[in-house]
Design a protein around this motif. Structure first.
Motif, PDB file in Angstrom:
ATOM      1  N   ALA A  16      45.778   5.545   8.431  1.00  0.00           N
ATOM      2  CA  ALA A  16      45.486   5.991   9.802  1.00  0.00           C
ATOM      3  C   ALA A  16      44.000   5.802  10.110  1.00  0.00           C
ATOM      4  CB  ALA A  16      45.898   7.446   9.984  1.00  0.00           C
ATOM      5  N   GLU A  17      43.141   6.135   9.139  1.00  0.00           N
ATOM      6  CA  GLU A  17      41.701   5.914   9.312  1.00  0.00           C
ATOM      7  C   GLU A  17      41.403   4.439   9.531  1.00  0.00           C
ATOM      8  OE1 GLU A  17      38.851   7.372   6.417  1.00  0.00           O
ATOM      9  OE2 GLU A  17      40.106   9.132   6.084  1.00  0.00           O
ATOM     10  N   LEU A  18      42.049   3.614   8.749  1.00  0.00           N
ATOM     11  CA  LEU A  18      41.859   2.163   8.848  1.00  0.00           C
ATOM     12  C   LEU A  18      42.279   1.662  10.222  1.00  0.00           C
ATOM     13  CD1 LEU A  18      41.272  -0.563   7.503  1.00  0.00           C
ATOM     14  CD2 LEU A  18      43.604  -0.545   6.646  1.00  0.00           C
ATOM     15  N   ARG A  19      43.408   2.119  10.688  1.00  0.00           N
ATOM     16  CA  ARG A  19      43.875   1.697  12.009  1.00  0.00           C
ATOM     17  C   ARG A  19      42.912   2.143  13.103  1.00  0.00           C
ATOM     18  NH1 ARG A  19      50.053   2.944  10.603  1.00  0.00           N
ATOM     19  NH2 ARG A  19      50.585   0.882   9.817  1.00  0.00           N
ATOM     20  N   LYS A  20      42.386   3.351  12.971  1.00  0.00           N
ATOM     21  CA  LYS A  20      41.423   3.847  13.962  1.00  0.00           C
ATOM     22  C   LYS A  20      40.145   3.019  13.920  1.00  0.00           C
ATOM     23  CE  LYS A  20      39.003   7.960  15.592  1.00  0.00           C
ATOM     24  NZ  LYS A  20      38.096   7.143  16.318  1.00  0.00           N
ATOM     25  N   ALA A  21      39.690   2.682  12.732  1.00  0.00           N
ATOM     26  CA  ALA A  21      38.483   1.863  12.593  1.00  0.00           C
ATOM     27  C   ALA A  21      38.687   0.491  13.235  1.00  0.00           C
ATOM     28  CB  ALA A  21      38.104   1.714  11.118  1.00  0.00           C
ATOM     29  N   ILE A  22      39.865  -0.067  13.056  1.00  0.00           N
ATOM     30  CA  ILE A  22      40.170  -1.369  13.663  1.00  0.00           C
ATOM     31  C   ILE A  22      40.179  -1.252  15.183  1.00  0.00           C
ATOM     32  CG2 ILE A  22      42.002  -3.084  13.978  1.00  0.00           C
ATOM     33  CD1 ILE A  22      42.659  -2.667  10.979  1.00  0.00           C
ATOM     34  N   ASP A  23      40.786  -0.200  15.712  1.00  0.00           N
ATOM     35  CA  ASP A  23      40.807   0.009  17.165  1.00  0.00           C
ATOM     36  C   ASP A  23      39.390   0.180  17.710  1.00  0.00           C
ATOM     37  OD1 ASP A  23      43.555  -0.190  17.211  1.00  0.00           O
ATOM     38  OD2 ASP A  23      43.903   1.982  17.248  1.00  0.00           O
ATOM     39  N   ALA A 101      29.419  -3.624   9.100  1.00  0.00           N
ATOM     40  CA  ALA A 101      29.553  -2.542   8.122  1.00  0.00           C
ATOM     41  C   ALA A 101      30.953  -1.946   8.176  1.00  0.00           C
ATOM     42  CB  ALA A 101      28.508  -1.460   8.378  1.00  0.00           C
ATOM     43  N   GLN A 102      31.485  -1.818   9.391  1.00  0.00           N
ATOM     44  CA  GLN A 102      32.841  -1.282   9.533  1.00  0.00           C
ATOM     45  C   GLN A 102      33.865  -2.249   8.947  1.00  0.00           C
ATOM     46  OE1 GLN A 102      33.509  -0.280  13.629  1.00  0.00           O
ATOM     47  NE2 GLN A 102      32.522   1.708  13.433  1.00  0.00           N
ATOM     48  N   GLU A 103      33.630  -3.538   9.119  1.00  0.00           N
ATOM     49  CA  GLU A 103      34.540  -4.516   8.522  1.00  0.00           C
ATOM     50  C   GLU A 103      34.573  -4.366   7.006  1.00  0.00           C
ATOM     51  OE1 GLU A 103      33.861  -8.545   9.727  1.00  0.00           O
ATOM     52  OE2 GLU A 103      34.020  -8.034  11.838  1.00  0.00           O
ATOM     53  N   ALA A 104      33.412  -4.178   6.411  1.00  0.00           N
ATOM     54  CA  ALA A 104      33.356  -3.995   4.957  1.00  0.00           C
ATOM     55  C   ALA A 104      34.091  -2.706   4.575  1.00  0.00           C
ATOM     56  CB  ALA A 104      31.909  -3.942   4.482  1.00  0.00           C
ATOM     57  N   HIS A 105      33.902  -1.670   5.358  1.00  0.00           N
ATOM     58  CA  HIS A 105      34.586  -0.400   5.097  1.00  0.00           C
ATOM     59  C   HIS A 105      36.100  -0.576   5.242  1.00  0.00           C
ATOM     60  CE1 HIS A 105      35.063   3.885   4.695  1.00  0.00           C
ATOM     61  NE2 HIS A 105      35.707   3.952   5.858  1.00  0.00           N
ATOM     62  N   VAL A 106      36.512  -1.318   6.247  1.00  0.00           N
ATOM     63  CA  VAL A 106      37.941  -1.576   6.470  1.00  0.00           C
ATOM     64  C   VAL A 106      38.519  -2.327   5.273  1.00  0.00           C
ATOM     65  CG1 VAL A 106      39.557  -2.930   7.867  1.00  0.00           C
ATOM     66  CG2 VAL A 106      37.885  -1.461   8.982  1.00  0.00           C
ATOM     67  N   ARG A 107      37.786  -3.329   4.796  1.00  0.00           N
ATOM     68  CA  ARG A 107      38.259  -4.073   3.616  1.00  0.00           C
ATOM     69  C   ARG A 107      38.404  -3.149   2.419  1.00  0.00           C
ATOM     70  NH1 ARG A 107      34.741  -7.948   5.499  1.00  0.00           N
ATOM     71  NH2 ARG A 107      33.138  -7.379   3.996  1.00  0.00           N
ATOM     72  N   ASP A 108      37.414  -2.280   2.228  1.00  0.00           N
ATOM     73  CA  ASP A 108      37.477  -1.321   1.115  1.00  0.00           C
ATOM     74  C   ASP A 108      38.679  -0.389   1.269  1.00  0.00           C
ATOM     75  OD1 ASP A 108      35.174  -2.437   0.114  1.00  0.00           O
ATOM     76  OD2 ASP A 108      33.853  -0.826   0.852  1.00  0.00           O
TER      77      ASP A 108
END
Length: 127
Positions: A16-23, A101-108
């Motif tokens: 859910a966090e990942l989806r929110k970060a992507i949005d 930075a968010q992309e890197a976090h999303v990948r992680d």
């Protein structure tokens, strides 16, 4: 079983966090594109104004002293505009850096979710 449920719930929360970060990232990209379009329009208008003033000065034939006040006002406006553009460019650069930075976090997060799901599946198979 309780541990695997907890792992599964944790994986769902991270998803859910990942989806929110992507949005959030998509929204930022849209805002950046809008800002770039706006700035390009402003730049075109400024260039057209500069050409118009240059042409008017060349065609008029009167002394430049008649236009000194107008020229100084335009120079001041141009300096203010340049400062505004620099601030916006910096803001855009900051957004791009945040986005990276968010992309890197999303990948992680994706990697973490994948490993958690594998753990959950392993636990399920063992039982």
């Amino acid at each position: 079983i309780e541990e695997s449920k907890a792992d599964y719930n944790k994986a769902e929360e991270e998803l859910a966090e990942l989806r929110k970060a992507i949005d959030d990232r998509k929204e930022q990209d849209s805002e950046i594109a809008d800002e770039i379009n706006y700035l390009q329009g402003q730049l075109k208008m400024a260039k057209a104004d500069a050409k118009r003033w240059k042409r008017a000065l060349q065609e008029d034939g009167t002394s430049g002293s008649d236009y000194r006040f107008q020229i100084s006002m335009l120079q001041k406006a141009n300096e203010d505009y340049a400062e505004t553009i620099q601030e916006r460019d910096q803001a855009i650069q900051n957004l791009v850096n945040q986005s990276m930075a968010q992309e890197a976090h999303v990948r992680d997060l994706k990697t973490r979710i994948s490993s958690l799901l594998k753990e959950v599946e392993t636990v399920r198979m063992q039982k």
